[in-house]
Design a protein around this motif. Structure first.
Motif, PDB file in Angstrom:
ATOM      1  N   ILE A 331      -7.225  -1.752   2.821  1.00  0.00           N
ATOM      2  CA  ILE A 331      -6.793  -3.083   3.280  1.00  0.00           C
ATOM      3  C   ILE A 331      -6.687  -4.042   2.107  1.00  0.00           C
ATOM      4  O   ILE A 331      -5.710  -4.794   1.979  1.00  0.00           O
ATOM      5  N   ASN A 332      -7.691  -4.047   1.229  1.00  0.00           N
ATOM      6  CA  ASN A 332      -7.666  -4.944   0.058  1.00  0.00           C
ATOM      7  C   ASN A 332      -6.540  -4.580  -0.901  1.00  0.00           C
ATOM      8  O   ASN A 332      -5.915  -5.468  -1.503  1.00  0.00           O
ATOM      9  N   SER A 333      -6.245  -3.284  -1.026  1.00  0.00           N
ATOM     10  CA  SER A 333      -5.157  -2.854  -1.908  1.00  0.00           C
ATOM     11  C   SER A 333      -3.806  -3.293  -1.371  1.00  0.00           C
ATOM     12  O   SER A 333      -2.893  -3.654  -2.130  1.00  0.00           O
ATOM     13  N   ILE A 334      -3.649  -3.265  -0.057  1.00  0.00           N
ATOM     14  CA  ILE A 334      -2.391  -3.712   0.565  1.00  0.00           C
ATOM     15  C   ILE A 334      -2.162  -5.181   0.256  1.00  0.00           C
ATOM     16  O   ILE A 334      -1.041  -5.625  -0.038  1.00  0.00           O
ATOM     17  N   LYS A 335      -3.235  -5.967   0.278  1.00  0.00           N
ATOM     18  CA  LYS A 335      -3.123  -7.405  -0.012  1.00  0.00           C
ATOM     19  C   LYS A 335      -2.685  -7.639  -1.454  1.00  0.00           C
ATOM     20  O   LYS A 335      -2.026  -8.640  -1.763  1.00  0.00           O
ATOM     21  N   ASN A 336      -3.065  -6.714  -2.354  1.00  0.00           N
ATOM     22  CA  ASN A 336      -2.777  -6.908  -3.791  1.00  0.00           C
ATOM     23  C   ASN A 336      -1.464  -6.260  -4.237  1.00  0.00           C
ATOM     24  O   ASN A 336      -1.097  -6.358  -5.413  1.00  0.00           O
ATOM     25  N   LYS A 337      -0.779  -5.552  -3.320  1.00  0.00           N
ATOM     26  CA  LYS A 337       0.375  -4.778  -3.760  1.00  0.00           C
ATOM     27  C   LYS A 337       1.547  -5.640  -4.203  1.00  0.00           C
ATOM     28  O   LYS A 337       2.382  -5.234  -4.977  1.00  0.00           O
TER      29      LYS A 337
END
Length: 337
Positions: A331-337
């Motif tokens: 979830i956090n990686s999706i926010k940073n993509k």
């Protein structure tokens, strides 16, 4: 390790030689993870008989009695409408509704995929789940996905697989900056189908760009030069089953050679330690437990013919993902993509 209570819901009836192999696998797993609570879903009478008859040292567990079974021949409609009291259905239902929990089964892949998505849903920002597993290489192991969940994919799907693989790898090997590659018929930028080109462009435009090594050919999978290998499910499944078949062929031929004569048997004894190291390196038991990554929950598929040791590794995988918050990382990686 976190002190929170981890609970693993287990389909005790799925796969070959169950429930014995499941119960023995739990016994092996609990030797190192004594604080984990186990919930068995299946035929309560048969489960208790197996524990007693085999003198298994299993503790901190409960049995949830289920009366229906799912076979490989059952259709999706049958699974959804008529198997609501099956061990897979009830186990996944529990894992969805309880924090710090996950599900493990050796049962029908189709049923696990359908019911996992039904109960758990998808992580927001992820369109499709991928079957994700470890494969051995010359240095250690690589992570490969998808291995069969999605026959047809888009470049966006493969980008999402790469992102999820990156999060997975950060849990199992946090001290390495993983290299990401896309499985293709060549390494040139103009090689391969359009969706592969699209996926490469998306990865190169994201925070994963410094990890991306481009396209990787099938004959380089075991080189150890790529840590995360991304593929559509059709290609990945063929690649995996081909590798398993070749490995079994080589192993059987070596066995024949070393048993062929007295000299060969003596030769085997001279290199027995080195052969044991090789056997451990490529032992499929140690890599058992394919994760359905991208779900809003933890669901792990063990091989149907897994032995107890292999099943214990699937439980270990599930436990690691729970305590390391795999989905939160995605979830956090999706926010940073």
């Amino acid at each position: 390790m976190s002190e929170r209570q981890v609970v693993i819901a287990i389909d005790a009836m799925g796969g070959e030689n169950s429930p014995y192999k499941v119960l023995k696998g739990v016994e092996i797993f609990l030797r190192n993870e004594k604080k984990t609570k186990i919930l068995f879903f299946g035929d309560e009478v048969i489960i208790n008989q197996n524990i007693k008859n085999n003198n298994l040292n299993i503790f901190n567990f409960e049995i949830i009695n289920t009366t229906e079974t799912i076979s490989d021949e059952d259709s999706v409609n049958t699974i959804l409408r008529s198997k609501k009291n099956s061990s897979i259905y009830r186990g996944l239902e529990f894992a969805k509704n309880n924090n710090n929990s996950g599900f493990v089964s050796s049962g029908s892949t189709a049923a696990i995929m359908v019911l996992s998505r039904l109960h758990m849903g998808m992580i927001e920002g992820i369109d499709r789940p991928a079957i994700c597993s470890l494969v051995p290489n010359k240095k250690n192991y690589s992570l490969m996905l998808d291995l069969g969940a999605n026959v047809i994919v888009s470049g966006s799907n493969l980008f999402q697989f790469a992102l999820m693989g990156f999060c997975y790898y950060s849990i199992i090997n946090p001290n390495i900056k993983p290299k990401i590659g896309i499985l293709n018929i060549g390494t040139e930028n103009n090689k391969g189908l359009e969706f592969l080109q699209d996926a490469a462009d998306l990865i190169q435009s994201s925070f994963l760009k410094d990890n991306f090594v481009g396209f990787i050919e099938p004959n380089k999978i075991t080189s150890g030069n790529c840590d995360i290998i991304v593929s559509d499910g059709y290609t990945g499944n063929i690649m995996l089953k081909s590798a398993e078949g070749i490995s079994n062929f080589i192993t059987s031929k070596l066995r024949e050679i070393f048993n062929k004569s007295l000299i060969n048997k003596i030769s085997y004894k001279l290199i027995e330690k080195d052969l044991k190291i090789l056997k451990d390196q490529v032992n499929p038991d140690m890599y058992n437990g394919a994760t359905l990554i991208g779900l809003n929950g933890i669901s792990v598929k063990s091989h149907g013919n897994a032995n107890p040791l292999a099943f214990s590794y699937a439980l270990k995988q599930c436990h690691n993902f729970i305590i390391n918050d795999l989905n939160e990382k995605i979830i956090n990686s999706i926010k940073n993509k």
